[in-house]
Design a protein around this motif. Sequence first.
Motif, PDB file in Angstrom:
ATOM      1  N   ILE A  38       8.684  10.362 -14.393  1.00  0.00           N
ATOM      2  CA  ILE A  38       9.572   9.820 -13.363  1.00  0.00           C
ATOM      3  C   ILE A  38       8.727   9.506 -12.134  1.00  0.00           C
ATOM      4  N   VAL A  39       8.579   8.231 -11.855  1.00  0.00           N
ATOM      5  CA  VAL A  39       7.750   7.788 -10.734  1.00  0.00           C
ATOM      6  C   VAL A  39       8.657   7.479  -9.546  1.00  0.00           C
ATOM      7  N   ARG A  40       8.401   8.135  -8.420  1.00  0.00           N
ATOM      8  CA  ARG A  40       9.140   7.790  -7.202  1.00  0.00           C
ATOM      9  C   ARG A  40       8.656   6.422  -6.735  1.00  0.00           C
ATOM     10  N   TYR A  41       9.521   5.454  -6.787  1.00  0.00           N
ATOM     11  CA  TYR A  41       9.160   4.082  -6.470  1.00  0.00           C
ATOM     12  C   TYR A  41       9.071   3.920  -4.959  1.00  0.00           C
ATOM     13  N   THR A  42       7.914   3.518  -4.466  1.00  0.00           N
ATOM     14  CA  THR A  42       7.689   3.318  -3.040  1.00  0.00           C
ATOM     15  C   THR A  42       7.161   1.905  -2.802  1.00  0.00           C
ATOM     16  N   LEU A  43       7.210   1.471  -1.562  1.00  0.00           N
ATOM     17  CA  LEU A  43       6.728   0.142  -1.224  1.00  0.00           C
ATOM     18  C   LEU A  43       5.233   0.015  -1.468  1.00  0.00           C
ATOM     19  N   ALA A  44       4.478   1.059  -1.142  1.00  0.00           N
ATOM     20  CA  ALA A  44       3.032   1.020  -1.377  1.00  0.00           C
ATOM     21  C   ALA A  44       2.726   0.910  -2.864  1.00  0.00           C
ATOM     22  N   PHE A  45       3.452   1.651  -3.682  1.00  0.00           N
ATOM     23  CA  PHE A  45       3.262   1.576  -5.131  1.00  0.00           C
ATOM     24  C   PHE A  45       3.605   0.180  -5.640  1.00  0.00           C
ATOM     25  N   SER A  46       4.631  -0.443  -5.065  1.00  0.00           N
ATOM     26  CA  SER A  46       5.072  -1.761  -5.532  1.00  0.00           C
ATOM     27  C   SER A  46       4.032  -2.842  -5.280  1.00  0.00           C
ATOM     28  N   GLU A  47       3.069  -2.577  -4.394  1.00  0.00           N
ATOM     29  CA  GLU A  47       2.038  -3.562  -4.075  1.00  0.00           C
ATOM     30  C   GLU A  47       0.859  -3.531  -5.046  1.00  0.00           C
ATOM     31  N   LYS A  48       0.862  -2.569  -5.959  1.00  0.00           N
ATOM     32  CA  LYS A  48      -0.213  -2.505  -6.957  1.00  0.00           C
ATOM     33  C   LYS A  48      -0.016  -3.615  -7.996  1.00  0.00           C
ATOM     34  N   SER A  49      -1.107  -4.248  -8.386  1.00  0.00           N
ATOM     35  CA  SER A  49      -1.012  -5.328  -9.366  1.00  0.00           C
ATOM     36  C   SER A  49      -0.641  -4.778 -10.735  1.00  0.00           C
ATOM     37  N   PHE A  50      -0.061  -5.617 -11.558  1.00  0.00           N
ATOM     38  CA  PHE A  50       0.292  -5.169 -12.907  1.00  0.00           C
ATOM     39  C   PHE A  50      -0.969  -4.853 -13.707  1.00  0.00           C
ATOM     40  N   ARG A  51      -2.064  -5.540 -13.419  1.00  0.00           N
ATOM     41  CA  ARG A  51      -3.323  -5.255 -14.129  1.00  0.00           C
ATOM     42  C   ARG A  51      -3.824  -3.844 -13.799  1.00  0.00           C
ATOM     43  N   PHE A  52      -3.754  -3.500 -12.507  1.00  0.00           N
ATOM     44  CA  PHE A  52      -4.172  -2.161 -12.096  1.00  0.00           C
ATOM     45  C   PHE A  52      -3.258  -1.109 -12.726  1.00  0.00           C
ATOM     46  N   PHE A  53      -1.952  -1.358 -12.691  1.00  0.00           N
ATOM     47  CA  PHE A  53      -0.966  -0.419 -13.229  1.00  0.00           C
ATOM     48  C   PHE A  53      -1.213  -0.177 -14.717  1.00  0.00           C
ATOM     49  N   LEU A  54      -1.364  -1.248 -15.479  1.00  0.00           N
ATOM     50  CA  LEU A  54      -1.560  -1.091 -16.921  1.00  0.00           C
ATOM     51  C   LEU A  54      -2.913  -0.472 -17.234  1.00  0.00           C
ATOM     52  N   GLY A  55      -3.898  -0.768 -16.410  1.00  0.00           N
ATOM     53  CA  GLY A  55      -5.198  -0.137 -16.597  1.00  0.00           C
ATOM     54  C   GLY A  55      -5.122   1.370 -16.423  1.00  0.00           C
ATOM     55  N   GLN A  56      -4.317   1.817 -15.442  1.00  0.00           N
ATOM     56  CA  GLN A  56      -4.110   3.242 -15.238  1.00  0.00           C
ATOM     57  C   GLN A  56      -3.438   3.883 -16.449  1.00  0.00           C
ATOM     58  N   LEU A  57      -2.468   3.187 -17.023  1.00  0.00           N
ATOM     59  CA  LEU A  57      -1.762   3.739 -18.185  1.00  0.00           C
ATOM     60  C   LEU A  57      -2.689   3.862 -19.391  1.00  0.00           C
TER      61      LEU A  57
END
Length: 427
Positions: A111-130
């Motif tokens: 469960i990720v607390r959705y924040t404005l700062a988190f929303s600014e991360k690119s999808f490439r960065f996000f998927l790379g983290q996963l």
Amino acid sequence: MDIFRLTPDPSGNIAWPTLSTTKKSVVTVGAFDGLHRGHRRVIARTVERAKELNAYSVVIMFDPRPAFVHAYAKAHAGMDVPANVHDPDAITAVDARLRMLSAMHVDYVLIVRYTLAFSEKSFRFFLGQLVGKVGMRLLVLGEDARMGAKLEGDIKKIQDLAAATGVFELEVITDDDGKVRVPAQFKPIAPEEPGEPGDPLAGLNKDERRSWSKKNNAREVRSVSSTNVRYLLSQGRVRDANAILGHPHGVEGTVTHGEERGRTIGFPTANLEEPIEGYLPVDGVYAGWLIDLGPADDYERDQQELSGKPNPEEQQPLASVTVSDTPIVSHRFSSSAIDSRLAPESPFRWPAAISIGTKPTYSEQTGRNERVLEAYALTDDWIDLYGHRVRVEFEGFLRPQIKFDTTEELVDELKHNVEQTRDMLSK
């Protein structure tokens, strides 16, 4: 099912947990508000593929809803949503979603607390983290999924990224349920007549449909979608909403003392105090169910223990790690006690006539016009539920709110509503 509650740091970074150093994961991502049939198709496929690949099934769920976070920021000078602010448009509370996910045999929910700062991360960065942190081997998404800053990451770009990197695969679950038109800025509109309202577009020809769409500034959305569920409930179309959800729509809250007028006229009701978790349908009288989930204090303590809600004085996490001052807290979730209360034959479940509204018959003399939900359980004996957590489920719309001239007229109508409820639920 294990749960991790993850809060991004001020820059939007998340300390993702390492689920295993040897076992991969099959992942799906979304708010999953309502957990409707479309959501469950995606999640069921995630679980199925994880079993085939001897991997973990992982659901990444955002809370609060991204749409609510961005709307709140727009109305509050770019602020994030404070922890104590209630989202009235959320169809289903997180606790209820977790119960359904557990029943689907998901291994992990992050469960990720959705924040404005988190929303600014690119999808490439996000998927790379996963891939790097959560061990994602396969990503399962619906065909209209989008993610990352400015929702740039659509299915085509995610597919291209998967092909270019070769470190994960993408599986897309297609939607064959069609589309509908919904007013872009719809508001709750109570039906004027008794009985479940129908589709306003039913029976219209092409020109009439076009005229309706123009008048209501309608836009096309997927039939099986959270937006459509919200719209249907706002119009009193409970049966149509339930068909999309695949289960009766429900809200949850704590029973509080009301005016207690219902007891004096032979219809004692359970009144829910604010905030009520889940989307409240439009004002009216409904047939449905009242389920006792137990004393509210016990429920909250159990949920804190079972689903990782922060309460360090009363619980110890299964695992706790801190990266950049951002804690990862994991808990094992089991909803067996609540599931037994929710079961169809549970002694804690009763047919109920449910009222949502401002009590127009008495509002002039009381001066009170606040919107309330009250449920009358169809039992032989009065049930003392004060201070209990309850779930109220809706099966069908009976009638709009009506101002009666006398208490006797109201009582006669309530008796009729009780019989309607019995008849509807027996079918």
